[in-house]
Design an enzyme around this catalytic site. Structure first.
Site, PDB file in Angstrom:
ATOM      1  CB  SER A  73      -6.766  -2.590   1.425  1.00 63.07           C
ATOM      2  OG  SER A  73      -5.438  -3.043   1.202  1.00 63.07           O
ATOM      3  CE1 TYR A 115      -4.587   1.883   4.206  1.00 61.95           C
ATOM      4  CE2 TYR A 115      -4.037  -0.427   3.865  1.00 61.95           C
ATOM      5  CZ  TYR A 115      -4.495   0.784   3.373  1.00 61.95           C
ATOM      6  OH  TYR A 115      -4.891   0.886   2.061  1.00 61.95           O
TER       7      TYR A 115
END
Length: 260
Positions: free
Chosen positions: A145, A158
């Site tokens: 990401s 995350y």
């Protein structure tokens, strides 16, 4: 080694919804056989029921948790039992914990769960698929990401897991060199609301402000990422690439945005 895409097999984690489903569909549409590994049985069953007869024969679904080593080992073996080979591994499965709170209140179990799924799951799938990927001179694509490079507040677990995937990618590329190419894609804002199971599906709705954050002029779609996955799995198109992380974010991380 068989180069005909109609004989090639991909193992896609988190493949029944969202970005993973977009990757599954794209690979099926280009002739691949696909093992769709996902913990949501309802979503996987719904996908299988939606496929036409011919692509359904090229798709296998296994409901399991990518952070459970036994689940992963069984899914890999079922892929071999059904299709006889694995040419591509797409480590896409991932979760976020938007309600984790500030770092001083972050629950250890929540932190560990995100790391176990997002980073540990990629390790486990790679561990069990590697012997088969060596035989086919295959490729691995890790879906990380842009959060590996930029953050919002209170997203430590995350961001750490996605940053870990970037490092895991180049580490594996060196360890598996000569046999398996390993690359990663770092998606930005990808709209997946219309790629969920029917109970959770939503129609995309993006404001002009949302779109203007992207020099490309729009929010991304699963197909934007799926096409890049296909490119990275193809040794004829990306055979000299390994260890790389490609950002696909419509230019969002390059644009300066100032508060009013």
């Amino acid at each position: 080694m068989i180069d005909d895409p109609e004989h090639k097999v991909a193992f896609v984690t988190g493949g029944a919804q969202g970005l993973g489903l977009g990757i599954t569909h794209h690979l099926l549409n280009t002739g691949w056989k696909v093992m769709m590994f996902d913990r949501d049985k309802d979503a996987g069953d719904e996908v299988m029921a939606s496929l036409d007869d011919e692509p359904r024969t090229r798709c296998l679904f296994f409901a399991g948790d990518v952070a459970d080593e036994q689940n992963v080992a069984i899914a890999v073996q079922r892929t071999i039992d059904r299709f006889g080979r694995i040419d591509g591994l797409v480590n896409n499965a991932g979760i976020a914990d938007p309600d984790s709170g500030s770092v001083e209140h972050l629950d250890w179990e929540k932190w560990q769960r995100v790391l176990n799924v997002n980073l540990g799951g990629a390790f486990l799938a790679t561990k069990h698929a590697t012997q088969h990927l060596r035989q086919t001179k295959g490729a691995i694509v890790n879906i990380t990401s842009t959060r590996a490079f930029q953050s919002e507040p209170d997203t430590e677990s995350y961001a750490a897991s996605k940053g870990g995937l970037v490092a895991l990618t180049h580490a594996l590329a060196v360890s598996l060199s000569g046999d398996i190419r390993v690359n990663a894609i770092a998606p930005g804002w990808i709209e997946v609301g219309d790629w969920q199971k029917s109970a959770n599906k939503s129609d995309p709705d993006h404001s002009d402000t949302d779109k203007s954050q992207h020099p490309a002029g729009r929010v991304g779609t699963p197909n934007d990422i799926a096409q890049a996955v296909s490119f990275l799995l193809d040794p004829k198109k990306s055979g000299f690439m390994t260890g790389e992380t490609i950002r696909i974010d419509g230019g969002m991380t390059h644009k300066m945005i100032y508060a009013d």
